[in-house]
Motif scaffolding. Sequence first.
Motif, PDB file in Angstrom:
ATOM      1  N   HIS A 198       0.809  -1.220   0.000  1.00  0.00           N
ATOM      2  CA  HIS A 198       0.000   0.000   0.000  1.00  0.00           C
ATOM      3  C   HIS A 198       0.840   1.267   0.000  1.00  0.00           C
ATOM      4  O   HIS A 198       0.346   2.346  -0.357  1.00  0.00           O
ATOM      5  CB  HIS A 198      -0.924   0.007   1.225  1.00  0.00           C
ATOM      6  CG  HIS A 198      -0.172   0.122   2.516  1.00  0.00           C
ATOM      7  ND1 HIS A 198       0.491  -0.942   3.103  1.00  0.00           N
ATOM      8  CD2 HIS A 198       0.053   1.191   3.336  1.00  0.00           C
ATOM      9  CE1 HIS A 198       1.064  -0.549   4.217  1.00  0.00           C
ATOM     10  NE2 HIS A 198       0.819   0.745   4.384  1.00  0.00           N
ATOM     11  N   LEU A 199       2.125   1.160   0.372  1.00  0.00           N
ATOM     12  CA  LEU A 199       2.976   2.347   0.406  1.00  0.00           C
ATOM     13  C   LEU A 199       3.173   2.942  -0.988  1.00  0.00           C
ATOM     14  O   LEU A 199       3.459   4.133  -1.123  1.00  0.00           O
ATOM     15  CB  LEU A 199       4.323   2.015   1.034  1.00  0.00           C
ATOM     16  CG  LEU A 199       4.270   1.622   2.525  1.00  0.00           C
ATOM     17  CD1 LEU A 199       5.605   1.062   2.987  1.00  0.00           C
ATOM     18  CD2 LEU A 199       3.860   2.812   3.384  1.00  0.00           C
ATOM     19  N   ALA A 200       3.005   2.115  -2.021  1.00  0.00           N
ATOM     20  CA  ALA A 200       3.095   2.632  -3.388  1.00  0.00           C
ATOM     21  C   ALA A 200       1.972   3.611  -3.690  1.00  0.00           C
ATOM     22  O   ALA A 200       2.122   4.502  -4.547  1.00  0.00           O
ATOM     23  CB  ALA A 200       3.065   1.482  -4.390  1.00  0.00           C
ATOM     24  N   ASP A 201       0.853   3.486  -2.985  1.00  0.00           N
ATOM     25  CA  ASP A 201      -0.277   4.380  -3.238  1.00  0.00           C
ATOM     26  C   ASP A 201       0.010   5.818  -2.826  1.00  0.00           C
ATOM     27  O   ASP A 201      -0.752   6.727  -3.184  1.00  0.00           O
ATOM     28  CB  ASP A 201      -1.521   3.877  -2.502  1.00  0.00           C
ATOM     29  CG  ASP A 201      -2.052   2.586  -3.106  1.00  0.00           C
ATOM     30  OD1 ASP A 201      -1.904   2.404  -4.326  1.00  0.00           O
ATOM     31  OD2 ASP A 201      -2.605   1.759  -2.356  1.00  0.00           O
ATOM     32  N   GLU A 202       1.103   6.035  -2.094  1.00  0.00           N
ATOM     33  CA  GLU A 202       1.516   7.396  -1.786  1.00  0.00           C
ATOM     34  C   GLU A 202       1.818   8.178  -3.057  1.00  0.00           C
ATOM     35  O   GLU A 202       1.763   9.406  -3.066  1.00  0.00           O
ATOM     36  CB  GLU A 202       2.735   7.387  -0.863  1.00  0.00           C
ATOM     37  CG  GLU A 202       2.423   7.046   0.577  1.00  0.00           C
ATOM     38  CD  GLU A 202       1.558   8.117   1.231  1.00  0.00           C
ATOM     39  OE1 GLU A 202       1.974   9.296   1.231  1.00  0.00           O
ATOM     40  OE2 GLU A 202       0.467   7.770   1.725  1.00  0.00           O
ATOM     41  N   LEU A 203       2.135   7.464  -4.135  1.00  0.00           N
ATOM     42  CA  LEU A 203       2.358   8.159  -5.403  1.00  0.00           C
ATOM     43  C   LEU A 203       1.078   8.844  -5.870  1.00  0.00           C
ATOM     44  O   LEU A 203       1.138   9.937  -6.458  1.00  0.00           O
ATOM     45  CB  LEU A 203       2.867   7.181  -6.460  1.00  0.00           C
ATOM     46  CG  LEU A 203       3.176   7.770  -7.837  1.00  0.00           C
ATOM     47  CD1 LEU A 203       4.146   8.940  -7.743  1.00  0.00           C
ATOM     48  CD2 LEU A 203       3.721   6.690  -8.770  1.00  0.00           C
ATOM     49  N   GLU A 204      -0.079   8.247  -5.613  1.00  0.00           N
ATOM     50  CA  GLU A 204      -1.349   8.895  -5.968  1.00  0.00           C
ATOM     51  C   GLU A 204      -1.529  10.189  -5.177  1.00  0.00           C
ATOM     52  O   GLU A 204      -2.049  11.184  -5.716  1.00  0.00           O
ATOM     53  CB  GLU A 204      -2.524   7.950  -5.713  1.00  0.00           C
ATOM     54  CG  GLU A 204      -2.619   6.786  -6.676  1.00  0.00           C
ATOM     55  CD  GLU A 204      -3.208   7.174  -8.029  1.00  0.00           C
ATOM     56  OE1 GLU A 204      -3.191   8.373  -8.394  1.00  0.00           O
ATOM     57  OE2 GLU A 204      -3.678   6.259  -8.732  1.00  0.00           O
ATOM     58  N   ARG A 205      -1.096  10.204  -3.939  1.00  0.00           N
ATOM     59  CA  ARG A 205      -1.179  11.433  -3.138  1.00  0.00           C
ATOM     60  C   ARG A 205      -0.287  12.521  -3.743  1.00  0.00           C
ATOM     61  O   ARG A 205      -0.702  13.694  -3.849  1.00  0.00           O
ATOM     62  CB  ARG A 205      -0.753  11.155  -1.695  1.00  0.00           C
ATOM     63  CG  ARG A 205      -0.788  12.384  -0.785  1.00  0.00           C
ATOM     64  CD  ARG A 205      -0.146  12.107   0.562  1.00  0.00           C
ATOM     65  NE  ARG A 205       1.250  11.732   0.443  1.00  0.00           N
ATOM     66  CZ  ARG A 205       2.246  12.598   0.254  1.00  0.00           C
ATOM     67  NH1 ARG A 205       1.995  13.899   0.124  1.00  0.00           N
ATOM     68  NH2 ARG A 205       3.492  12.176   0.179  1.00  0.00           N
ATOM     69  N   ILE A 206       0.909  12.146  -4.162  1.00  0.00           N
ATOM     70  CA  ILE A 206       1.821  13.110  -4.770  1.00  0.00           C
ATOM     71  C   ILE A 206       1.256  13.620  -6.089  1.00  0.00           C
ATOM     72  O   ILE A 206       1.355  14.813  -6.414  1.00  0.00           O
ATOM     73  CB  ILE A 206       3.214  12.468  -4.954  1.00  0.00           C
ATOM     74  CG1 ILE A 206       3.863  12.239  -3.577  1.00  0.00           C
ATOM     75  CG2 ILE A 206       4.115  13.337  -5.821  1.00  0.00           C
ATOM     76  CD1 ILE A 206       5.149  11.436  -3.633  1.00  0.00           C
ATOM     77  N   VAL A 207       0.655  12.729  -6.869  1.00  0.00           N
ATOM     78  CA  VAL A 207       0.022  13.138  -8.121  1.00  0.00           C
ATOM     79  C   VAL A 207      -1.103  14.129  -7.858  1.00  0.00           C
ATOM     80  O   VAL A 207      -1.242  15.154  -8.543  1.00  0.00           O
ATOM     81  CB  VAL A 207      -0.510  11.903  -8.883  1.00  0.00           C
ATOM     82  CG1 VAL A 207      -1.441  12.326 -10.010  1.00  0.00           C
ATOM     83  CG2 VAL A 207       0.645  11.080  -9.437  1.00  0.00           C
ATOM     84  N   ALA A 208      -1.913  13.853  -6.835  1.00  0.00           N
ATOM     85  CA  ALA A 208      -3.011  14.764  -6.501  1.00  0.00           C
ATOM     86  C   ALA A 208      -2.493  16.126  -6.055  1.00  0.00           C
ATOM     87  O   ALA A 208      -3.107  17.160  -6.340  1.00  0.00           O
ATOM     88  CB  ALA A 208      -3.879  14.142  -5.413  1.00  0.00           C
ATOM     89  N   LEU A 209      -1.356  16.132  -5.376  1.00  0.00           N
ATOM     90  CA  LEU A 209      -0.776  17.383  -4.889  1.00  0.00           C
ATOM     91  C   LEU A 209      -0.223  18.236  -6.021  1.00  0.00           C
ATOM     92  O   LEU A 209      -0.467  19.446  -6.087  1.00  0.00           O
ATOM     93  CB  LEU A 209       0.332  17.074  -3.873  1.00  0.00           C
ATOM     94  CG  LEU A 209       1.134  18.264  -3.343  1.00  0.00           C
ATOM     95  CD1 LEU A 209       0.227  19.207  -2.544  1.00  0.00           C
ATOM     96  CD2 LEU A 209       2.296  17.778  -2.490  1.00  0.00           C
ATOM     97  N   HIS A 210       0.512  17.627  -6.934  1.00  0.00           N
ATOM     98  CA  HIS A 210       1.244  18.381  -7.958  1.00  0.00           C
ATOM     99  C   HIS A 210       0.580  18.359  -9.330  1.00  0.00           C
ATOM    100  O   HIS A 210       0.938  19.161 -10.189  1.00  0.00           O
ATOM    101  CB  HIS A 210       2.660  17.825  -8.104  1.00  0.00           C
ATOM    102  CG  HIS A 210       3.486  17.927  -6.870  1.00  0.00           C
ATOM    103  ND1 HIS A 210       3.840  19.135  -6.315  1.00  0.00           N
ATOM    104  CD2 HIS A 210       4.038  16.973  -6.069  1.00  0.00           C
ATOM    105  CE1 HIS A 210       4.586  18.917  -5.232  1.00  0.00           C
ATOM    106  NE2 HIS A 210       4.710  17.621  -5.066  1.00  0.00           N
ATOM    107  N   ASP A 211      -0.315  17.399  -9.556  1.00  0.00           N
ATOM    108  CA  ASP A 211      -0.954  17.130 -10.847  1.00  0.00           C
ATOM    109  C   ASP A 211      -0.017  16.294 -11.714  1.00  0.00           C
ATOM    110  O   ASP A 211       1.163  16.613 -11.884  1.00  0.00           O
ATOM    111  CB  ASP A 211      -1.373  18.392 -11.585  1.00  0.00           C
ATOM    112  CG  ASP A 211      -2.318  18.065 -12.733  1.00  0.00           C
ATOM    113  OD1 ASP A 211      -1.815  17.759 -13.835  1.00  0.00           O
ATOM    114  OD2 ASP A 211      -3.534  18.082 -12.515  1.00  0.00           O
TER     115      ASP A 211
END
Length: 440
Positions: A198-211
């Motif tokens: 699940h730690l890979a899903d942090e990439l979705e958070r970064i995508v949401a932050l920066h686009d």
Amino acid sequence: MSAQPPAPLDPEAYWMPFTANRRYKRDPVLFDAAEGMYYQRPDGGKVLDGIAGLWCVNAGHRRPEIVQAIAHCAHQLDYAPSFQMGHPLAFQFAEALCAQAPGDLSRVFFSNSGSEAVDTALKIALGYHKARGQGQRVRLIGRERSYHGVGFGGLSVSGIGGHRKNFGNLLPYVDYLPHTYDRSQMAYTHGQPAWGAHLADELERIVALHDASTIAAVIVEPVAGSTGVLVPPQGYLQRLREICDKHGILLIFDEVICAFGRLGAAYASERFGVQPDILTCAKGLTNGAIPMGATLVREAVYQAYMDAPEGAIEFSHGYTYSGHPVACAAGLATLAIHQREGLAQRARELEPYWEDAAHALRGLPGVVDIRNIGLLAAVELEPLPGQAGKRGYAVHQACLAKGSLIRSSGDAMLLSPPLVVDKPQIDQLFSTLAEVLQGA
């Protein structure tokens, strides 16, 4: 006439890399020869190499085939430039590398080290998006506790604070995934941990932050080596691949340590079944005999550059020694050894024995975790109160005094021997470490 004794060594002129210079020069450790699994000290004493030099001498030291290839090439062609001209060995080595690379990694750009291979990869990623009309994709995503070399690019995406803190501003537009290690969930795992995908899903958070439209690439080590052998959780790398595909982000694997049999496969991407868009390698590329790095890219990445006007330099990047003929000769000889002797398969066959030997240290004084995959292992020690790294360095020194080279990274003892290691030598490495820990 009797031979003259060697002149006393003056160590002061040499500013040594990643070394406490003043401490080292009070009591220098020197090797003046090597063969097979062993270094030799000036006094003739042998040291069993438990770290493959520095993760690189995968086929063992001073292989005659590599020595002869180097000598023959230097005698025939000591140097040839690679800007607007070439020599046969570079093309032959590129073809041989791509032939064994996973998937459609079909083009290779040569450099001189892992650091340069990473900087090359980052520039390729940025230029790829620009060539496709998406020049706004300038953001690079690294990971905490990662090591990607010491160039400004690689250092910028690296996540080891001690390597970065003295150099002020690095590249802008960089963010970081969390590292994948949680001892409370992973301690004493054999191979890949079941927890942590699940730690890979942090990439979705970064995508949401920066686009996503601003992100060029994600770079990770499949197994984070220098920070202490952090093995990826089951499904983690696969999930990163899925998210990158979803958002048009390039995935870069830094395999400077992992490639060339270390994990029981030619590349870590093969072991884990995940295809990167760009892959960096060095170290084992030439068995450590000659400096060289390589950056492999998928066909689509290369072709994006080839849309430039005819006659234009498609990628304004390179090094004086890119594709150096002597390095290519060493690389071709190294690949031939790996293929002839099946070193990756040998590592895979030895892995269960290696794993059992490593985990047999569980319960010894100071040991708080053991991690392993392929012929890689880390034995994590409890730090001395307020003195992080001191215990690990003392254990490293004590093992060296007993004739075994085992590296310390902070308080993690790292083992990564040449792939020609045999079972008695595995026993020696871990029994030496056990003996030191029991006497500490």
